[in-house]
Motif scaffolding. Structure first.
Motif, PDB file in Angstrom:
ATOM      1  N   ARG A 156       0.835  -1.199   0.000  1.00  0.00           N
ATOM      2  CA  ARG A 156       0.000   0.000   0.000  1.00  0.00           C
ATOM      3  C   ARG A 156       0.872   1.253   0.000  1.00  0.00           C
ATOM      4  NH1 ARG A 156      -2.431   0.430   4.911  1.00  0.00           N
ATOM      5  NH2 ARG A 156      -1.159  -1.278   5.706  1.00  0.00           N
ATOM      6  N   ARG A 157       0.510   2.172  -0.875  1.00  0.00           N
ATOM      7  CA  ARG A 157       1.204   3.451  -0.953  1.00  0.00           C
ATOM      8  C   ARG A 157       0.171   4.571  -1.020  1.00  0.00           C
ATOM      9  NH1 ARG A 157       5.922   2.888  -5.570  1.00  0.00           N
ATOM     10  NH2 ARG A 157       7.123   1.185  -4.613  1.00  0.00           N
ATOM     11  N   GLY A 158       0.572   5.719  -0.545  1.00  0.00           N
ATOM     12  CA  GLY A 158      -0.334   6.850  -0.631  1.00  0.00           C
ATOM     13  C   GLY A 158       0.196   8.022   0.153  1.00  0.00           C
ATOM     14  N   VAL A 159      -0.721   8.886   0.592  1.00  0.00           N
ATOM     15  CA  VAL A 159      -0.332  10.075   1.334  1.00  0.00           C
ATOM     16  C   VAL A 159      -1.363  10.345   2.425  1.00  0.00           C
ATOM     17  CG1 VAL A 159      -1.507  11.644  -0.262  1.00  0.00           C
ATOM     18  CG2 VAL A 159       0.401  12.487   1.116  1.00  0.00           C
ATOM     19  N   ALA A 160      -0.872  10.770   3.580  1.00  0.00           N
ATOM     20  CA  ALA A 160      -1.726  11.189   4.691  1.00  0.00           C
ATOM     21  C   ALA A 160      -1.655  12.706   4.815  1.00  0.00           C
ATOM     22  CB  ALA A 160      -1.293  10.533   5.993  1.00  0.00           C
TER      23      ALA A 160
END
Length: 259
Positions: A219-223
């Motif tokens: 899982r990859r992404g941004v908070a």
């Protein structure tokens, strides 16, 4: 029962980490995270962190600079019995007061070590700037101290934490610093930057940030995180962050991403 938040403006703080062992990489600092979290819960925002060596002129100059700019300065490190533990005499020099034996601290440490064991090195730990108020140490007795708006504590984490527990009631309680977070997978910072900047301009009382994440399961992404003391502004910002993510075709998920 805890005291209610004070109606006066919340103070700001700096943390000063003192020690060659931190700068050399020999020791990993974990005190900053502890202090920032505990101070934030009191409503005292940490605005600056410095890491400096065991060099007298540097310690004296930095203490004087920070105590003039912040409501509180919390130092860690350099108050043990060895030759490189020079924080205490340097703080005395910064305040322009003598560094002298503290009678009650001397009695407590002498009782701890016993006859013949309370040597000159150990006496250093009971030598404080004149006028300093000792910070009790339930782990190893040797005190930290407060002088003016400077709170001097040990570098060893469990001792520093015990000192902070003793110091905390005297610091007051203000509106706590709160945080809201929204995250999304398969989304990068570059796509969010312009919209996030606009939200920050709309909420100048909050601190907004974006934090990319990558997890072992792929899982990859941004908070996106907003911090502040205004609960209404935080909720408005949270909704704006959700709308920003949704407008880019991704699902906004409240909270931090799972480990």
């Amino acid at each position: 029962m805890s005291n209610p938040p004070s109606p006066v403006p919340a103070p700001i703080a700096a943390i000063l980490v003192i020690g060659n062992e931190i700068l050399s990489g020999r020791t990993q600092d974990i005190n900053v995270q502890f202090l920032a979290r505990r101070l934030g819960a009191l409503g005292i925002a940490v605005r600056e962190v410095r890491v400096i060596p065991d060099v007298a002129d540097t310690i004296i100059g930095t203490v004087n600079e920070l105590r003039a700019r912040f409501d509180h300065v919390f130092t860690t490190g350099g108050i043990g019995p060895t030759h490189d533990d020079i924080t205490s005499p340097c703080v005395a020099e910064a305040f322009g007061v003598p560094w002298e034996p503290h009678d009650e601290s001397m009695r407590q440490l002498e009782a701890l070590f016993g006859p013949g064991e309370f040597n000159a090195a150990r006496r250093r730990m009971a030598t404080l700037p004149r006028g300093a108020v000792p910070i009790p140490n339930s782990v190893s007795v040797a005190p930290g101290f407060t002088i003016g708006n400077v709170h001097v504590m040990a570098g060893v984490p469990r001792i520093m934490q015990a000192m902070f527990d003793a110091l905390e009631p005297s610091l007051g309680r203000f509106e706590p610093v709160r945080m809201v977070a929204v995250h999304a997978e398969r989304l990068g910072e570059g796509a969010l930057a312009e919209g996030l900047e606009a939200i920050q301009h709309a909420h100048p009382s909050l601190d907004l940030g974006s934090y990319p994440f990558e997890r072992p399961d792929g899982r990859r992404g941004v908070a996106l995180v907003a911090k502040g003391t205004d609960q209404a502004a935080l909720e408005t910002a949270r909704q704006a962050l959700r709308a920003l993510i949704a407008g880019l075709g991704r699902e906004p998920i409240d909270g931090e991403p799972a480990p």
